[in-house]
Design a protein around this motif. Structure first.
Motif, short mmCIF file in Angstrom:
data_model
loop_
_atom_site.label_atom_id
_atom_site.label_comp_id
_atom_site.label_asym_id
_atom_site.label_seq_id
_atom_site.Cartn_x
_atom_site.Cartn_y
_atom_site.Cartn_z
N ARG A 272 28.84 34.52 43.91
CA ARG A 272 29.61 35.75 44.13
C ARG A 272 29.81 36.05 45.61
NH1 ARG A 272 26.06 40.23 41.41
NH2 ARG A 272 25.87 38.67 39.79
N ARG B 192 33.08 43.41 29.69
CA ARG B 192 33.34 43.05 31.10
C ARG B 192 32.27 43.61 32.04
NH1 ARG B 192 36.75 46.79 29.21
NH2 ARG B 192 36.56 48.76 30.31
N PRO C 47 29.21 40.62 33.59
CA PRO C 47 29.08 39.88 34.87
C PRO C 47 28.29 40.64 35.93
CG PRO C 47 31.32 39.68 34.04
CD PRO C 47 30.62 40.66 33.14
N ASN D 143 30.71 33.35 29.72
CA ASN D 143 32.03 32.84 30.12
C ASN D 143 33.14 33.78 29.70
OD1 ASN D 143 31.15 30.52 31.35
ND2 ASN D 143 31.68 29.14 29.69
N LEU E 7 33.27 36.89 31.74
CA LEU E 7 33.86 36.62 33.07
C LEU E 7 35.38 36.54 32.95
CD1 LEU E 7 31.13 34.05 34.10
CD2 LEU E 7 31.63 36.10 35.42
N GLN F 269 36.65 40.07 32.58
CA GLN F 269 36.63 40.77 33.87
C GLN F 269 37.76 40.29 34.77
OE1 GLN F 269 33.19 42.10 35.40
NE2 GLN F 269 34.00 42.60 37.40
N GLU F 270 38.04 38.98 34.73
CA GLU F 270 39.14 38.45 35.55
C GLU F 270 40.47 39.05 35.09
OE1 GLU F 270 40.31 34.24 37.52
OE2 GLU F 270 40.61 34.34 35.37
N SER G 171 27.17 28.54 33.30
CA SER G 171 28.37 29.39 33.39
C SER G 171 28.84 29.50 34.85
CB SER G 171 28.08 30.78 32.83
OG SER G 171 26.98 31.38 33.51
N ALA H 59 32.72 29.41 35.70
CA ALA H 59 33.42 30.66 35.39
C ALA H 59 33.02 31.76 36.39
CB ALA H 59 33.11 31.09 33.96
N GLN H 60 31.74 31.79 36.79
CA GLN H 60 31.30 32.76 37.81
C GLN H 60 32.04 32.53 39.11
OE1 GLN H 60 26.95 33.09 38.36
NE2 GLN H 60 26.70 32.15 36.36
N LEU I 144 35.72 33.72 39.03
CA LEU I 144 35.93 35.17 39.07
C LEU I 144 36.03 35.65 40.52
CD1 LEU I 144 36.13 37.92 37.67
CD2 LEU I 144 33.65 38.05 37.74
N TYR I 145 35.20 35.08 41.39
CA TYR I 145 35.16 35.54 42.78
C TYR I 145 36.01 34.69 43.72
CZ TYR I 145 31.26 38.17 40.84
OH TYR I 145 30.49 39.00 40.06
#
Length: 418
Positions: free
Chosen positions: A38, A124, A127, A205, A208, A211-212, A272, A275-276, A279-280
């Protein structure tokens, strides 16, 4: 190095010192990855961006969520299974029974999560809770392993694993003393092996991805690919759950911290990672490249599934028409070794398929960072180590026949390379 008492198995993982180091190193690595994924630079090597304080790691909400999750998976395990399978023969010639209902647990979990989201469950928000969740999962693994260690002290000698009984408490705590710890018919190792970790991996996953979608209006193509590939992998593992009964984890390794931490914490929070990362660090992925990555994943899956199915079919019934035409080498144990088909190509074609899939999971993350490739690097090291352990066991078990097999099939995992 020989074990002083009980088992005469050579010590693995560098003995007690190695085990002590891994007890600290594995959780530290997991937290490092969670923090780095992150952070802006997302550097795999180098110090983490900062060290989290206790208030960031400890959350009663995370503990409650984690215990609810485990309880749900236990409840699903206890539901009537579509079939009950027998495990391998044990030292005392008995066989244990296992419910085959992992896929059913996955589907029911998906329905429950879908239901939850439709009534406002904030998926969401997950994460944001990865650090405290990883912390309670690690705590659970330590406490659980302690319980398993104590339980093994009163277990009969015939119930102990070949490896984790060296007499050194740290080593035995790490490796696991009892082979199949159970309370009544509830099998701890078999339960942990696939369910809580794998199903929470795809759930993380999905969170994430959600959240995306909220941050950017819709999930990226890269995020869809990572979610899809890994869901296929988890679905496949649970659909073929019975195959786990012939793996080294179930037949040979005791149940201690190594497997408990791996199943409960390491799998969901480090697998995961792609996918983490996405997201960032959003990646733009065009359709042509996405198609190539899908093809790579499909090839990996085809090899992985083909090799595993061939082995399982052959183990269950060598005269099955699908495997009856394959060439074999007889061994002194009465079992035969396959030397044609997938297993005539390399000694571990399933590992080869696994690694090709691992590459396909990392490629959607682009090539600007090493971090998303951690799984591929770690998995390569794991499989090379596991392959070496495997070779030792096969050599002990099959002797001359194994030498002949190695001459016929010289490459271990990658044809013409390794």
């Amino acid at each position: 190095t020989m074990a002083p008492q009980g088992s005469q198995a050579p010590l693995e993982f560098g003995g007690p010192l190695g085990a002590a180091a891994l007890l600290l190193l594995l959780p530290a690595t997991m937290f490092h990855l969670l923090l780095v994924a992150r952070s802006g630079p997302a550097r795999l090597l180098g110090p983490p961006p900062y060290l989290p304080g206790p208030e960031e790691l400890w959350s009663p909400r995370a503990l409650l969520l984690w215990l609810t999750w485990l309880s749900l998976q236990v409840a699903l395990y206890l539901l009537p299974a579509r079939k009950v399978a027998e495990g391998q023969e044990l030292k005392d010639k008995s066989r244990l029974c296992y419910p085959i209902n992992g896929f059913q647990a996955l589907v029911l979990t998906a329905l429950l999560v879908g239901l939850g989201v439709s009534v406002g469950l904030p998926l969401r928000a997950l994460p944001e809770m990865l650090l405290p969740l990883a912390f309670v999962a690690t705590l659970t693994a330590f406490i659980f392993s302690l319980f398993l260690y104590m339980k093994a002290l009163v277990a009969p000698a015939s119930a102990l694993a070949p490896g984790g009984n060296s007499g050194n408490p740290i080593y035995d705590f790490f490796l696991g003393r009892e082979l199949n710890p159970r309370i009544y018919s509830f099998d701890f190792k078999y339960f942990c092996e696939l369910r809580p970790g794998l199903i929470s991996w795809v759930l993380i996953n999905l969170a994430l991805l959600a959240q995306e979608a909220e941050l950017r209006g819709s999930p990226s193509l890269a995020m869809w690919l990572v979610n899809g590939f890994q869901l296929l992998y988890v679905g496949d593992a649970l659909w073929h759950e019975e195959a786990v009964l012939t793996t080294m984890d179930i037949t040979h390794d005791g149940f201690g911290f190594m497997l408990a931490f791996g199943d409960l914490a390491w799998v969901p929070f480090t697998y995961s990672l792609q996918a983490q990362f996405l997201l960032y660090h959003p990646q733009s992925l065009g359709l042509p490249m996405a198609s190539v990555i899908c093809l790579i994943n499909a090839i990996g899956y085809y090899i992985f599934r083909g090799a595993n199915s061939q082995k399982n079919t052959f183990r269950k019934n060598p005269s099955d028409p699908r495997v009856a035409g394959l060439e074999t080498i007889p061994t002194a144990t009465g079992r035969k070794l396959l030397v044609s088909g997938w297993w005539g190509m390399v000694r571990h074609p399933n590992y080869l398929g696994d690694l090709i899939m691992a590459l396909a999971w990392s490629l959607p993350c682009g090539v600007s960072h090493l971090l998303p490739y951690f799984y591929l690097l770690y998995f390569t090291a794991l499989l090379v180590h596991r392959e070496a352990r495997d070779e030792q066991q096969c050599l002990q078990k099959y002797g001359l026949a194994w030498h002949e097999y190695c001459q016929r099939v010289p490459y271990r995992i990658v044809p013409y390379i390794y």
